[in-house]
Enzyme design. Structure first.
Site, PDB file in Angstrom:
ATOM      1  N   ASP A  44      10.300  12.234  17.353  1.00  0.00           N
ATOM      2  CA  ASP A  44       9.914  13.602  17.049  1.00  0.00           C
ATOM      3  C   ASP A  44      10.422  14.500  18.167  1.00  0.00           C
ATOM      4  O   ASP A  44      10.174  14.228  19.333  1.00  0.00           O
ATOM      5  CB  ASP A  44       8.384  13.627  16.984  1.00  0.00           C
ATOM      6  CG  ASP A  44       7.843  14.941  16.498  1.00  0.00           C
ATOM      7  OD1 ASP A  44       8.424  15.992  16.837  1.00  0.00           O
ATOM      8  OD2 ASP A  44       6.833  14.927  15.781  1.00  0.00           O
TER       9      ASP A  44
ATOM     10  N   HIS B  34      13.126   9.127  11.232  1.00  0.00           N
ATOM     11  CA  HIS B  34      12.427   7.860  11.100  1.00  0.00           C
ATOM     12  C   HIS B  34      13.438   6.751  10.945  1.00  0.00           C
ATOM     13  O   HIS B  34      14.543   6.980  10.441  1.00  0.00           O
ATOM     14  CB  HIS B  34      11.522   7.853   9.866  1.00  0.00           C
ATOM     15  CG  HIS B  34      10.410   8.856   9.919  1.00  0.00           C
ATOM     16  ND1 HIS B  34       9.731   9.265   8.801  1.00  0.00           N
ATOM     17  CD2 HIS B  34       9.856   9.524  10.961  1.00  0.00           C
ATOM     18  CE1 HIS B  34       8.802  10.142   9.142  1.00  0.00           C
ATOM     19  NE2 HIS B  34       8.869  10.329  10.442  1.00  0.00           N
TER      20      HIS B  34
ATOM     21  N   CYS C 290      19.590  21.663  20.093  1.00  0.00           N
ATOM     22  CA  CYS C 290      18.750  20.550  20.548  1.00  0.00           C
ATOM     23  C   CYS C 290      18.805  19.357  19.609  1.00  0.00           C
ATOM     24  O   CYS C 290      18.407  18.248  19.996  1.00  0.00           O
ATOM     25  CB  CYS C 290      17.300  20.995  20.750  1.00  0.00           C
ATOM     26  SG  CYS C 290      16.562  21.837  19.349  1.00  0.00           S
TER      27      CYS C 290
ATOM     28  N   CYS D  35      14.363  25.791  21.694  1.00  0.00           N
ATOM     29  CA  CYS D  35      13.268  25.818  20.730  1.00  0.00           C
ATOM     30  C   CYS D  35      12.032  25.189  21.337  1.00  0.00           C
ATOM     31  O   CYS D  35      12.117  24.455  22.315  1.00  0.00           O
ATOM     32  CB  CYS D  35      13.579  24.974  19.487  1.00  0.00           C
ATOM     33  SG  CYS D  35      15.146  25.281  18.727  1.00  0.00           S
TER      34      CYS D  35
ATOM     35  N   HIS E 236       0.440   0.734  10.189  1.00  0.00           N
ATOM     36  CA  HIS E 236       0.729   2.159  10.335  1.00  0.00           C
ATOM     37  C   HIS E 236       1.505   2.668   9.117  1.00  0.00           C
ATOM     38  O   HIS E 236       2.488   2.088   8.710  1.00  0.00           O
ATOM     39  CB  HIS E 236       1.542   2.393  11.610  1.00  0.00           C
ATOM     40  CG  HIS E 236       1.549   3.822  12.040  1.00  0.00           C
ATOM     41  ND1 HIS E 236       0.794   4.294  13.073  1.00  0.00           N
ATOM     42  CD2 HIS E 236       2.214   4.888  11.553  1.00  0.00           C
ATOM     43  CE1 HIS E 236       0.991   5.602  13.219  1.00  0.00           C
ATOM     44  NE2 HIS E 236       1.862   5.980  12.312  1.00  0.00           N
TER      45      HIS E 236
ATOM     46  N   CYS F  94      17.133  23.302  16.221  1.00  0.00           N
ATOM     47  CA  CYS F  94      18.381  24.014  15.974  1.00  0.00           C
ATOM     48  C   CYS F  94      19.543  23.110  16.356  1.00  0.00           C
ATOM     49  O   CYS F  94      19.327  21.991  16.822  1.00  0.00           O
ATOM     50  CB  CYS F  94      18.427  25.301  16.801  1.00  0.00           C
ATOM     51  SG  CYS F  94      18.620  24.984  18.573  1.00  0.00           S
TER      52      CYS F  94
ATOM     53  N   GLU G 145       0.830  -1.202   0.000  1.00  0.00           N
ATOM     54  CA  GLU G 145       0.000   0.000   0.000  1.00  0.00           C
ATOM     55  C   GLU G 145       0.864   1.251   0.000  1.00  0.00           C
ATOM     56  O   GLU G 145       1.828   1.347   0.756  1.00  0.00           O
ATOM     57  CB  GLU G 145      -0.901   0.032   1.241  1.00  0.00           C
ATOM     58  CG  GLU G 145      -1.739   1.307   1.273  1.00  0.00           C
ATOM     59  CD  GLU G 145      -2.496   1.525   2.576  1.00  0.00           C
ATOM     60  OE1 GLU G 145      -2.359   0.714   3.504  1.00  0.00           O
ATOM     61  OE2 GLU G 145      -3.232   2.534   2.636  1.00  0.00           O
TER      62      GLU G 145
ATOM     63  N   ASP H  43       9.592   6.223  14.888  1.00  0.00           N
ATOM     64  CA  ASP H  43       9.412   7.643  14.595  1.00  0.00           C
ATOM     65  C   ASP H  43       9.782   8.416  15.848  1.00  0.00           C
ATOM     66  O   ASP H  43       9.194   8.202  16.910  1.00  0.00           O
ATOM     67  CB  ASP H  43       7.941   7.884  14.213  1.00  0.00           C
ATOM     68  CG  ASP H  43       7.661   9.348  13.889  1.00  0.00           C
ATOM     69  OD1 ASP H  43       6.537   9.641  13.455  1.00  0.00           O
ATOM     70  OD2 ASP H  43       8.552  10.202  14.054  1.00  0.00           O
TER      71      ASP H  43
ATOM     72  N   HIS I 212       9.341  17.903   2.609  1.00  0.00           N
ATOM     73  CA  HIS I 212       8.426  18.326   3.669  1.00  0.00           C
ATOM     74  C   HIS I 212       7.738  19.625   3.266  1.00  0.00           C
ATOM     75  O   HIS I 212       8.418  20.622   3.009  1.00  0.00           O
ATOM     76  CB  HIS I 212       9.185  18.512   4.976  1.00  0.00           C
ATOM     77  CG  HIS I 212       8.288  18.534   6.179  1.00  0.00           C
ATOM     78  ND1 HIS I 212       7.340  19.523   6.369  1.00  0.00           N
ATOM     79  CD2 HIS I 212       8.173  17.692   7.227  1.00  0.00           C
ATOM     80  CE1 HIS I 212       6.687  19.276   7.492  1.00  0.00           C
ATOM     81  NE2 HIS I 212       7.164  18.181   8.038  1.00  0.00           N
TER      82      HIS I 212
ATOM     83  N   SER J 262      13.191  13.400   8.956  1.00  0.00           N
ATOM     84  CA  SER J 262      11.771  13.492   8.640  1.00  0.00           C
ATOM     85  C   SER J 262      11.419  14.778   7.914  1.00  0.00           C
ATOM     86  O   SER J 262      10.278  15.016   7.565  1.00  0.00           O
ATOM     87  CB  SER J 262      10.937  13.393   9.925  1.00  0.00           C
ATOM     88  OG  SER J 262      11.030  14.618  10.648  1.00  0.00           O
ATOM     89  N   GLY J 263      12.397  15.642   7.742  1.00  0.00           N
ATOM     90  CA  GLY J 263      12.159  16.855   6.972  1.00  0.00           C
ATOM     91  C   GLY J 263      11.948  18.085   7.829  1.00  0.00           C
ATOM     92  O   GLY J 263      12.055  19.213   7.348  1.00  0.00           O
TER      93      GLY J 263
END
Lengths: 454, 464
Positions: free
Chosen positions: A140, A195, A160, A151, A352, A157, A70, A138, A361, A189-190
């Site tokens: 984030d 990821h 971090c 941030c 998922h 930045c 898919e 993932d 992105h 991830s942009g």
């Protein structure tokens, strides 16, 4: 790399009538995306990857394999179409070029072509259900907002970003050394995270329960805004995985980078957060007392954060501390600020969907490029190629002989080469070997069934 | 004739054999029909004992002892191979009995798995290893050399869980991590290159899981076979026995309660005034008054009386006598006697019905003409006050109780039933003190009965 430089506007190199061709702001543009998909996006590589060796002439190849995968597209205006499937690289490429999706997601390989799913039941014998899917993670950086001061939200930045570097190192090492996986792809991830795609056959065939178990193996952080202490490390000793992560990655990064860069102990507001994590009020107040008196690091030129951290460590780890919980506090603080925070739901379920590498992105215009885990210290999210930059570079390059490798002359070239040599080729080699050997095993077996071998 | 000895494979070079069968295939033995039933009943006693222990929340150490005792009491035989035969035969007979509905299968599976788990634990580690290989689990024991190389890490894992690694008899198995997701998730194993190093005590649960999974499938197959062929084939022989076994009354006999004293008919009147909880006293008085009770009331009071120690014959006599003005003896025998016998487990399913718990009583819904339920819950304030006063509770205590009832009902907390039940007990003990008639009775005798009734009341009505 921040703003685009105004180009020299060579007349013979105008793009599609757009007058801003060479003085384009940062960011994302639908027209550029079309060009990107036309000339730069590595369709063939994506196809080869997703085929896992089943695109060859070998009799054991499963010709239906790629067609059962898919894909989903997010089009302009947030139109979202799921259960896209393709039977060949041409179909895939044409569809992407035609639809120019703002985002491409990759889902699982199903038991049957997703386009035909309505003909199948949801349960019972003849079902439409995922059968293979990479093990994915993932991470984030917004999940770390409570421990970074430079941030918030979607910003990232160089102060971090080390949090992501830490996550890559800890998880990558565990995936290889502990779980024995080999074919691992890390992707930016942009915008604000990374990821991870684990592509070994064993990983693709994991059940949801097994995926959840791996995710739980990695989970340490369990908190929300209501709890003070979100990391709890019980037991006299840490599990080897946690201990290794601490000594090889977390401690070093915390003391060398995060502590000074984020000024974790310099102001009252900030050091209170750390003092809150100490379960013994008297110990906390002892330190508080010292720091309140000593508002300026008058004695030394050393960073105040480091000085105070040393003080904290010596108090907590001193021989006087009887309860092991106190001693363990030092590790808990370090873990709180550094240990990877995964999105559990992404990893647990086979169905998922996760964004495909080499997408752009929409909010930042940056390409989702692979990250080398062995060199992730060097990765700089602020210098990742952007869509407009790439188009600009294409313009400057002019016509190429080799229309197939337009990316080569651009900043994307490095990423594509890296993807191919370190990830795709070894993966495909391994897949072919697997296909060969299972084919040979089956041949052997069918020869044996006529005679009782045991 | 093949003997079941094939289940007890001797290892090639030692005499350690496992006596724990895996029940993989039905034994090709000849069984006398009476042994068929007797063996099964003995095993059923063991399984019901386990069920009882589990529902009473016994801890693992207590269960261990319980199961050892149960097995010794019911399944032992002086000759070892006779014991093994009984073990296997009884298991397979009970499979036939308990394969027939989902509920029966679930119960049987649960009890047999528990039994297997504890019997496995009793075995020596060599026997355990032998059993594991019978399961054909893909677990390889870690060689000494390899153990030395990972010993530190294994020790670290053990200590991280607050345990210690006893190096001398530590046996570890190397297992693909996919096989032990729970252990991986909890970081309870050392993992390296895709293999988890699983300690012996962790392996036990895996073996049990395999046992359970196998038996679960086997039961379904057994059911199919039973319904399609065996039941009909054996309708003159095995089938009636199998069908009776499931319903046989093997539990505690409530007609002779062992912990509680007996109550005889002549005592009932007296005890009802002194020791019955309010709901039962109310029902009792209504029966005396109306010479009748509707079904709900008969169940609530009837089971209580059984729990208190009223024997079946006395119960039948009691109800017959009370109903006599309205119901002839013949009609009583026809319409009421059966149900009383059924409550005592002498008819039909042979279930040992327990007295209703307070929870059940409070949540019942008495309708028109009913007198069951809980007065603290179901009575209007007026009626409750009247009932309490009639019992001789002092007016001050009555107000106190009414106040508490109002509060508790108003709260409508999830544990309302417990609050009301405790209130009832509280009231009861107070009432006993307040009642004027107390001094006239022999306190010890009276207290003995009160304790007896209360004990049952506590157990029967307050078993939460």
């Amino acid at each position: 790399m921040t703003k685009e430089e105004a180009g020299n506007g060579r007349d013979d190199m105008e793009i599609d009538g757009s007058e801003q061709a060479n003085a384009v702001p940062d960011g994302f543009d639908a027209n550029y995306l079309r060009i990107y998909y036309g000339k730069l996006f590595p369709h063939a590589d994506l196809f080869k990857w997703m085929s896992y060796g089943n695109d060859g002439k070998h009799p054991a190849c499963d010709k239906s394999y790629f067609g059962r995968r898919e894909f989903s597209f997010t089009l302009e205006n947030d139109i979202y179409i799921r259960f896209q499937s393709f039977n060949s690289v041409i179909e895939l490429e044409n569809s992407i070029k035609e639809k120019s999706p703002f985002k491409i997601d990759i889902g699982p390989v199903y038991s049957v072509d997703p386009a035909k799913r309505h003909a199948y039941a949801q349960s019972g014998d003849n079902v439409f259900t995922p059968v293979e899917r990479e093990l994915v993670f993932d991470i984030d950086i917004t999940d770390y907002d409570d421990v970074r001061y430079c941030c918030t939200g979607a910003d990232v930045c160089l102060e971090c970003w080390p949090l992501m570097t830490i996550a890559i190192k800890v998880i990558d090492t565990a995936l290889r050394d502990d779980f024995g996986f080999n074919h691992i792809l890390w992707v930016y991830s942009g915008r604000r995270g990374v990821h991870c795609w684990v592509c070994d056959g064993k990983a693709r065939r994991l059940t949801n329960e097994q995926r959840a178990a791996i995710a739980d193996y990695f989970r340490v952080y369990k908190g929300n805004e209501n709890s003070h202490k979100k990391i709890s490390l019980p037991g006299p000793v840490l599990h080897p995985f946690l201990a290794r992560s601490y000594t090889e990655v977390l401690k070093g990064f915390f003391e060398a980078k995060l502590l000074p860069n984020q000024s974790l102990l310099s102001s009252e507001e900030r050091y209170e957060k750390i003092l809150e994590m100490i379960p013994d009020a008297s110990v906390a107040s002892e330190l508080r007392g010292r720091w309140q008196e000593n508002k300026r690091a008058s004695m030394s030129k050393d960073d105040i954060n480091l000085v105070r951290w040393d003080q904290l460590k010596s108090v907590l780890q001193s021989g006087k501390q009887k309860t092991q919980g106190i001693r363990r506090c030092v590790e808990e603080i370090v873990f709180s600020f550094t240990y990877p925070r995964l999105d559990m739901e992404v990893s647990k379920h086979m169905n998922h969907l996760l964004k495909a590498p080499f997408c752009v992105h929409p909010k930042t215009g940056r390409v989702c490029v692979p990250i080398d885990p062995n060199n992730c210290d060097e990765f700089d999210p602020t210098t990742v190629p952007t869509l407009s930059q790439l188009v600009e570079e294409l313009n400057r390059e002019g016509l190429r002989q080799d229309a197939e490798n337009e990316w080569d002359g651009t900043s994307l070239g490095e990423s594509v080469k890296f993807f191919r040599t370190t990830f795709l080729q070894p993966l495909l080699k391994s897949c072919k070997e697997d296909i060969e050997s299972s084919y040979n095993a089956k041949l052997q077996q069918s020869k044996n069934t006529d005679t009782l071998s045991w | 004739m093949e003997v079941v000895q094939s289940h007890r494979k001797s290892s090639s070079n030692n005499v350690i054999v496992s006596t724990l069968p895996l029940y993989r295939s039905a034994p090709p033995l000849e069984v006398r029909l009476e042994d068929f039933e007797l063996f099964a009943m003995d095993r059923l006693r063991v399984l019901k004992g386990i069920s009882d222990g589990l529902s009473r929340g016994k801890k693992p150490e207590e269960m261990e002892k319980l199961i050892a005792d149960l097995w010794k009491a019911h399944m032992r035989h002086p000759q070892a191979n006779e014991e093994a035969n009984k073990d296997i035969i009884s298991h397979f007979v009970l499979r036939l009995v308990y394969c027939r509905t989902e509920e029966l299968r679930k119960w049987f599976l649960s009890m047999e798995t528990t039994l297997f788990r504890y019997r496995f634990r009793f075995e020596s580690s060599e026997a355990q290893r032998a059993l594991m290989s019978e399961f054909k689990l893909p677990y390889k024991a870690v060689s000494n050399a390899e153990f030395e190389s990972v010993k530190d890490k294994l020790g670290q894992v053990a200590r991280s869980m607050g345990q210690t690694l006893v190096a001398t008899d530590a046996i570890f198995y190397k297992v693909p991590f996919e096989e032990v997701p729970e252990l991986v998730a909890g970081r309870r194993v050392f993992i390296h290159k895709g293999h988890a190093y699983v300690a012996m005590n962790q392996v036990v649960s895996l073996v049990v899981t395999q046992f359970r999974s196998y038996l679960s499938k086997a039961l379904i197959l057994t059911n199919r076979k039973w319904t399609s062929t065996v039941r009909e084939q054996e309708k003159d022989r095995m089938t009636p026995i199998v069908e009776a076994l499931c319903t046989s009354y093997l539990g505690p006999d409530y007609s002779q309660p062992s912990e509680v004293g007996e109550i005889s008919l002549k005592d009932i009147d007296q005890i009802s005034k002194t020791s019955f909880p309010l709901c039962m006293r109310h029902l009792f008085e209504k029966v005396r008054e109306d010479h009748h009770l509707k079904h709900g009331g008969r169940m609530q009071l009837g089971l209580f009386l059984k729990g208190v120690g009223l024997k079946l014959d006395d119960a039948l006599a009691f109800w017959k006598a009370e109903f006599a003005p309205k119901v002839s003896a013949e009609r009583f025998d026809k319409e009421y006697a059966y149900n009383i016998r059924h409550s005592y487990g002498r008819e039909g399913k042979r279930t040992d019905y327990t007295p209703y718990s307070c929870q059940k009583i409070i949540s019942s819904t008495p309708g028109v003409g009913d007198h069951h339920g809980c007065p603290y819950r179901h009575f209007s304030e007026e009626n409750l006050r009247v009932a309490l006063v009639r019992m001789g509770v002092s007016s001050r205590a009555v107000e106190d109780v009414m106040d508490k009832v109002r509060n508790r009902l108003y709260q409508n907390s999830p544990r309302l039933w417990m609050n009301l039940a405790l209130l009832c007990q509280f009231q009861e003990s107070n009432d006993v003190v307040n009642k004027q008639g107390v001094q006239e009775h022999n306190v010890a005798e009276f207290q003995g009965q009160a304790v007896a009734v209360s004990a049952v009341f506590q157990w029967g009505n307050l078993n939460f």
